[in-house]
Design a protein around this motif. Structure first.
Motif, short mmCIF file in Angstrom:
data_model
loop_
_atom_site.label_atom_id
_atom_site.label_comp_id
_atom_site.label_asym_id
_atom_site.label_seq_id
_atom_site.Cartn_x
_atom_site.Cartn_y
_atom_site.Cartn_z
N MET A 161 -17.59 -1.38 3.69
CA MET A 161 -17.47 -0.02 4.20
C MET A 161 -16.03 0.24 4.62
SD MET A 161 -19.06 2.55 4.87
CE MET A 161 -17.89 3.83 4.97
N ILE A 162 -15.64 -0.59 5.55
CA ILE A 162 -14.36 -0.41 6.19
C ILE A 162 -13.24 -0.35 5.17
CG2 ILE A 162 -12.76 -1.65 7.62
CD1 ILE A 162 -15.04 -0.30 9.01
N ARG A 163 -13.23 -1.32 4.29
CA ARG A 163 -12.08 -1.46 3.44
C ARG A 163 -11.98 -0.34 2.43
NH1 ARG A 163 -7.38 -4.55 2.59
NH2 ARG A 163 -8.27 -6.11 3.91
N PHE A 164 -13.15 0.16 1.97
CA PHE A 164 -12.99 1.19 0.95
C PHE A 164 -12.55 2.49 1.60
CE2 PHE A 164 -17.37 2.54 1.72
CZ PHE A 164 -17.26 3.90 1.56
N LEU A 165 -12.86 2.66 2.87
CA LEU A 165 -12.31 3.82 3.57
C LEU A 165 -10.80 3.71 3.59
CD1 LEU A 165 -14.71 4.26 6.56
CD2 LEU A 165 -14.67 5.42 4.39
N GLU A 180 -6.08 -3.80 -5.89
CA GLU A 180 -6.21 -2.38 -6.15
C GLU A 180 -5.03 -1.57 -5.63
OE1 GLU A 180 -9.22 -1.10 -7.70
OE2 GLU A 180 -7.92 0.62 -8.01
N LEU A 181 -4.49 -1.94 -4.47
CA LEU A 181 -3.43 -1.12 -3.90
C LEU A 181 -2.10 -1.33 -4.62
CD1 LEU A 181 -4.21 -1.19 -0.09
CD2 LEU A 181 -4.64 0.61 -1.73
N GLY A 182 -1.97 -2.45 -5.33
CA GLY A 182 -0.83 -2.59 -6.23
C GLY A 182 0.50 -2.97 -5.58
N TRP A 183 0.47 -3.53 -4.37
CA TRP A 183 1.72 -3.97 -3.77
C TRP A 183 1.65 -5.42 -3.33
CZ3 TRP A 183 6.15 -1.21 -3.88
CH2 TRP A 183 6.03 0.13 -4.25
N GLY A 184 0.57 -6.09 -3.69
CA GLY A 184 0.51 -7.53 -3.43
C GLY A 184 0.14 -7.90 -2.02
N GLY A 185 -0.12 -6.93 -1.16
CA GLY A 185 -0.51 -7.26 0.22
C GLY A 185 -2.01 -7.49 0.29
N TRP A 186 -2.45 -8.39 1.16
CA TRP A 186 -3.88 -8.67 1.25
C TRP A 186 -4.42 -8.45 2.65
CZ3 TRP A 186 -4.73 -12.46 4.74
CH2 TRP A 186 -3.61 -13.26 5.06
N TRP A 187 -3.57 -8.22 3.63
CA TRP A 187 -4.02 -7.90 4.98
C TRP A 187 -2.90 -7.12 5.65
CZ3 TRP A 187 -8.79 -8.28 6.88
CH2 TRP A 187 -8.98 -8.00 8.23
N PHE A 188 -3.24 -5.94 6.21
CA PHE A 188 -2.18 -5.07 6.73
C PHE A 188 -2.27 -4.85 8.24
CE2 PHE A 188 -3.19 -4.09 2.36
CZ PHE A 188 -1.95 -4.06 1.75
N TRP A 189 -3.24 -5.46 8.88
CA TRP A 189 -3.50 -5.20 10.31
C TRP A 189 -3.67 -3.71 10.55
CZ3 TRP A 189 -5.09 -9.09 13.06
CH2 TRP A 189 -4.59 -10.38 12.80
N ASP A 190 -4.28 -3.06 9.60
CA ASP A 190 -4.58 -1.65 9.75
C ASP A 190 -5.79 -1.52 10.68
OD1 ASP A 190 -4.30 1.15 8.14
OD2 ASP A 190 -6.36 0.73 8.72
N PRO A 191 -5.87 -0.44 11.48
CA PRO A 191 -7.00 -0.30 12.39
C PRO A 191 -8.35 -0.47 11.69
CG PRO A 191 -5.44 1.45 12.78
CD PRO A 191 -4.92 0.66 11.61
N VAL A 192 -8.41 0.02 10.46
CA VAL A 192 -9.68 -0.03 9.74
C VAL A 192 -10.05 -1.48 9.40
CG1 VAL A 192 -10.89 0.82 7.72
CG2 VAL A 192 -9.21 2.24 8.86
N GLU A 193 -9.05 -2.28 9.08
CA GLU A 193 -9.31 -3.69 8.81
C GLU A 193 -9.66 -4.42 10.09
OE1 GLU A 193 -6.20 -4.31 5.20
OE2 GLU A 193 -5.49 -4.57 7.22
N ASN A 194 -8.92 -4.10 11.15
CA ASN A 194 -9.20 -4.74 12.42
C ASN A 194 -10.63 -4.46 12.87
OD1 ASN A 194 -6.58 -5.46 12.26
ND2 ASN A 194 -5.85 -4.12 13.89
N ALA A 195 -11.10 -3.25 12.52
CA ALA A 195 -12.46 -2.90 12.90
C ALA A 195 -13.47 -3.84 12.25
CB ALA A 195 -12.77 -1.46 12.49
N SER A 196 -13.15 -4.42 11.10
CA SER A 196 -14.08 -5.37 10.49
C SER A 196 -13.81 -6.79 10.97
CB SER A 196 -13.99 -5.31 8.96
OG SER A 196 -12.77 -5.88 8.52
N LEU A 197 -12.59 -7.04 11.43
CA LEU A 197 -12.26 -8.40 11.89
C LEU A 197 -12.88 -8.68 13.26
CD1 LEU A 197 -10.63 -10.99 11.39
CD2 LEU A 197 -8.73 -9.93 12.60
N MET A 198 -12.92 -7.66 14.12
CA MET A 198 -13.38 -7.89 15.49
C MET A 198 -14.83 -8.38 15.58
SD MET A 198 -11.22 -5.13 17.74
CE MET A 198 -11.63 -3.67 16.80
N PRO A 199 -15.78 -7.75 14.85
CA PRO A 199 -17.13 -8.31 14.89
C PRO A 199 -17.17 -9.73 14.34
CG PRO A 199 -17.11 -6.20 13.74
CD PRO A 199 -15.70 -6.52 14.06
#
Lengths: 187, 647, 140
Positions: free
Chosen positions: C1-5, B232-251
């Motif tokens: 949730m997280i990712r769509f945000l 969807e983001l259109g740049w070919g990246g699949w993991w950015f270590w963005d805080p929001v992603e990390n928030a799902s990785l930690m649990p």
């Protein structure tokens, strides 16, 4: 029971059981700080107090010259305004720039990613406070002086040193602040 | 009417949660024992009411009832039905309602089916579950009411962000949510066990299916989110270590550790304290993640509905729930006697190592995610991104994966490496060969390590099956093998993407040709097309792999009008050995069209591997539940026989 | 949730300016915003650097992941300078001089960031010491 197997891990010391709570406490203090003092999201320039880097800009319109680094160190403080005709806040700040000009401030403008006819139309409509207007179609000067958006304004002293950065449009209440900074830069 | 019904059901559910908490707590005392009997029914009804409330919200979105504020703000009558429904959870209020609904249903299920634990522990557990739920009910009802009316009704909805109008939204958030909230059950079990001090194999076996289930959903949620962002983001990246992603990785990291330690507890009655702590930490990480995302405290998320009030509310919840649980842990964990002992070189030892490494990775991710905030406290701005997380993570991931290859071959309690030496020779040699070949190709260090490790692990994952009759291998063992194999596959995909991706940014006229890796790509035509609530410019590309037959790719540049916005829709061509990724950009002044093209060898392995990991979890879950059922039936039979003999 | 945000965020921030809704500029992107360097080795260098530079307006993304004009302009700057033979780390240093550490995703060790590196080292040490003690106990 004679068990030859040693215990691993050993019984955790009492204090270690409180470690998670202590770490959590640290986390809460940290985020409380973040919540109470909403962070400054703007990226501030780190060039304050440093001389203007080398640059040279072509004129953006017919009736004003472009300028280069050498033109900034004239002995008099100047205001460097980063603007664009396509930027709405730039139109909002136009009256304040005119007021600053009335107050005797020398203003140089840089039109970012803009076309001559658009800039001319913008100036015709909102007034032209600029002594010189340079054109920068690739935002190069922004990267050199640490500007990350439009509009931004920089106070440059007579020796060509950057003294102050104003991020976002200049509103009426900001005019005295900028005049003060100009005065400081002139000392 | 429906909105009021939904709100009433929610209030009633909250009241029942309060009742459940009080009755559960009093039920633990000698005088209130009789109150304990109502706890299970109350939990069940509470779950049904939350479901009713959520159904009401879905109905409102179904009808596009514009007199409801939330619907008006997030939906539009012209939107496809799938996205109308998905809009119910594509916003703050709706997603919080989904949260309490899942939590309520999980509580009902526990109340209905769990019979193995002492009733006192069950009471404490259900009271704990009610306590946590109450906070979220308060949050919903007092500050985020999803059923708020709009007077007068809006003439038309404001629409849903076009990037969210994607099947990804229908699938990804609820999946992740089930995982997040499922961990609350493990949390409540841990609270219950800490209160009654009854921690042992029975407790671990009760908790395990919940951990497994949550973990499967978390894994799927993260995989789905990653793939969604990728296309969807259109740049070919699949993991950015963005805080929001990390928030799902930690649990997920915490749940993975918990999953392994709970197995040690179930099989060997060891690691009691540690398992308790992980159960608390796993759900805490879910809540911390939610907090980080909703409060807008980290730079990444500040554009999404920043609301300091919401942030403060969730922080208060964190303080009460996590702070309370960790305090209870500090007080009680010392009295939960440590379990059986074991040697370092043993199955338990390997699992402990895995736990330590996962915890270290969790620590690093947390540190890197929060550090910008800490720096801000000292008046500076720093960014922490892939150049930090990748090598730091590798320091712990690499030894962990090596042990993952060997650990399952070890015996419980004590073993020697010499015994398994012969078995691991094949994967070791494979690893070495791969490493040497890649080094000669000049592949960078991290991808080299990744591919070499993956090569070894692909074989090592199946070693536990050696010498067994395959038809007699139990499902949980199959689950482990499949999941570990999935880790190897996913790692292979990640490393290949980073080592071998070819990128081409080109400007083409219709009829022009360009080469990307082994592909020849023609730009055939660019034409306008129309969709249900958008119009688009669509490029038709004709691509040949290595001179083979042509396939068609049609990336689009879409314009939505509700709300007005442009998005680019990437086009993907998937082969067994990778993906071709095409994005249509803007038209230049010279009339040529901007195209972004990538050939990404084996990139799909990342998500296939993720699905295998989840599948492994599912197999283990099915195996555990089946054997629990069998055991339960056998027990009932014995009881029945005894009863008859008694007569 | 997280990712769509995250994605919602990306959309919001992909707007041309973080300042109150700006109109789109009409200028075509800078020459090297969407064009690669002719020399693959130079392009690879530029790409590796760009992946670690933060877009100044779409604050959660690197400049290789953004359509924001200023990200395009920054890619142009990076490619032009790489082409002129400037070393990637020199370009990073110049940008850090303008914008501070914020612009780089690769934190460097300094008075403010040392714990970011000290804590992992400490973790490794603690784990190493504990494991070593276990192993020696066993053989004793």
């Amino acid at each position: 029971m004679n068990d030859p197997v040693p215990s691993v891990p050993p019984k955790a010391p009492r204090w270690a059981l409180w470690l998670p709570l202590v770490l959590f406490g640290g986390f809460v203090v940290l985020v409380l700080f973040g919540l109470l003092r909403p962070a400054e999201r703007e990226v501030r320039s780190k060039m304050i107090g440093k001389p203007m880097p080398e640059f040279s800009l072509q004129p953006a319109v017919a009736d004003r010259p472009g300028f280069a680094r050498a033109d900034m160190a004239t002995g008099q403080p100047r205001l460097l305004n980063i603007f664009a005709s396509w930027c709405i806040p730039c139109a909002v700040e136009a009256p304040q720039l005119l007021a600053l000009k009335q107050a005797g401030v020398q203003i140089d403008g840089v039109a970012i990613r803009d076309q001559r006819e658009d800039v001319e139309a913008f100036l015709a409509r909102h007034g032209n406070p600029f002594a010189r207007i340079g054109a920068d179609n690739v935002s190069a000067i922004q990267f050199a002086i640490g500007s990350s958006g439009v509009p931004e304004s920089f106070v440059i002293d007579g020796k060509g040193v950057i003294r102050y950065q104003h991020i976002g449009e200049i509103r009426p209440e900001h005019v005295p602040v900028i005049l003060e900074k100009m005065k400081e830069a002139g000392r | 009417m429906i909105a009021e019904l939904g709100l009433a059901a929610l209030w009633l559910a909250a009241a029942l949660a309060a009742l459940q908490l009080v009755a559960g707590a009093l039920g633990l005392t000698a005088r209130g024992a009789v109150l304990g009997t109502i706890v299970r029914p109350v939990a069940v009804v509470q779950g049904v009411l939350t479901l009713l409330s959520f159904a009401a919200l879905m109905a409102l979105f179904w009808q596009t009832d514009l007199s409801v504020k939330l619907v008006a703000a997030n939906s539009h009558s012209a939107k496809p039905m799938l996205y109308k429904l998905a809009g119910a959870w594509g916003n703050h209020e709706g997603s919080m309602l989904l949260w309490v609904t899942i939590m309520g249903l999980a509580g009902s299920t526990v109340a209905l089916v769990e019979r193995r634990l002492p009733e006192r522990t069950m009471l404490a557990t259900l009271a704990g579950q009610a306590f946590v739920s109450l906070g979220f009910y308060a949050f919903l009802l007092l500050s985020s009411n999803p059923f708020e009316r709009l007077n007068p009704a809006a003439p038309e909805g404001q629409g849903l962000n076009p990037l969210l109008q994607d099947p990804g939204l229908a699938f990804h958030p609820p999946t992740l949510y089930i995982g997040y909230v499922g961990l609350s059950v493990a949390f409540s079990f841990a609270i219950g066990a800490l209160i009654t001090r009854e921690v042992g194999p029975a407790f671990a076996r009760t908790m395990r299916p919940w951990v497994l289930g949550s973990w499967v959903f978390l894994t799927l949620g993260i995989v789905a989110g990653s793939y969604w962002a990728y296309y969807e983001l259109g740049w070919g990246g699949w993991w950015f270590w963005d805080p929001v992603e990390n928030a799902s990785l930690m649990p997920w990291l915490a749940a993975t550790a918990l999953l392994h330690s709970v197995s040690v507890l179930a099989a060997r009655n060891a690691l009691r304290t540690w398992t308790m702590m992980l159960a608390v930490v796993a759900f805490s990480m879910s809540m911390v993640g939610t907090f980080l995302v909703r409060s807008g405290i980290l730079t990444s998320v500040h554009a999404f509905a920043v609301d300091p009030e919401r942030g403060s509310f969730i922080l208060a919840l964190l303080l009460i729930n996590i702070g309370g649980a960790l305090a209870l842990f500090g007080l009680r964990a010392g009295t939960v006697t440590e379990g059986e002992r074991f040697a370092m070189t043993s199955r338990e030892g390997a699992l402990v190592f895995n736990n330590v490494m996962l915890s270290a990775i969790l620590g690093i991710v947390l540190l890197g995610t929060l550090y910008p905030l800490l720096a801000e406290a000292f008046g500076a701005q720093v960014s922490v991104g892939p150049p930090y997380f990748n090598p730091m993570g590798a320091v712990f991931v690499v030894p962990m994966l090596v042990v993952m290859g060997i650990g399952p071959l070890l015996r419980w309690r004590r073993d020697s490496l010499a015994r398994v030496r012969l078995s691991v020779i094949v994967p070791l040699v494979l690893m070495l060969i791969a490493g040497i070949v890649l080094a000669m190709q000049g592949v960078a260090v991290l991808p080299l390590l990744g591919i070499a490790l993956a090569a070894g692990l692909v074989v090592a994952a199946f070693l536990p099956l050696r010498g067994r009759k395959l038809r007699q291998v139990k499902l949980p063992l199959w689950g482990m093998v499949v999941a570990h194999f999935g880790v190897a596959v996913s790692l292979f995909g990640m490393a290949c993407d980073s080592a071998y991706t070819t990128e081409k940014l080109v400007a083409l006229r219709e009829g022009d040709t360009v080469a990307v890796g082994p592909w020849q790509i023609d730009l055939v035509v660019i034409e306008p097309v129309a969709g249900p609530n958008w119009t688009a410019l669509q490029a038709t590309l004709s691509a040949r792999y290595d001179g083979g037959s042509a396939v068609k790719l049609q990336p689009q540049s879409r314009s939505f009008w509700t709300p007005p916005q442009q998005t680019s829709e990437s086009a993907l061509e998937t082969r067994w050995n990778g993906q071709l990724y095409a994005v249509l950009g803007e038209r230049g002044e010279d009339g040529r069209w901007q195209l972004r093209l990538w050939w990404k060898p084996f990139v799909t392995m990342i998500w296939y591997g993720g699905i295998l990991i989840a599948l492994g979890g599912l197999l283990a879950l099915i195996g555990r539940v089946l054997s629990d059922l069998r055991r339960g039936i056998a027990r009932d039979k014995i009881a029945y026989r005894k009863l008859r003999q008694g007569r | 949730m997280i990712r769509f945000l995250l994605i919602a965020l990306a959309v919001v921030l992909a707007l041309p300016s973080a300042l109150p809704l700006a109109a789109q500029d009409k200028l075509p992107p800078a020459p090297y915003a969407y064009r690669q360097l002719a020399d693959p080795a130079q392009e690879a260098k530029a790409h590796a650097l760009m992946q670690t530079l933060r877009c100044l307006q779409c604050q959660g993304q690197s400049i290789t992941d953004s359509d924001a004009p200023i990200a395009g302009d920054m890619r142009h700057q990076v490619r032009v300078r790489i082409e002129a033979g400037v070393e990637p780390e020199a370009i990073r240093a110049q940008l850090i001089e303008s914008y501070g550490d914020y612009v780089s995703y690769a934190p460097v060790v300094n008075a403010l960031t040392w714990p970011l590196f000290a804590i992992p080292v400490l973790l490794v040490l603690v784990i190493g010491v504990v494991l070593r003690r276990r192993l020696t106990t066993r053989s004793a």
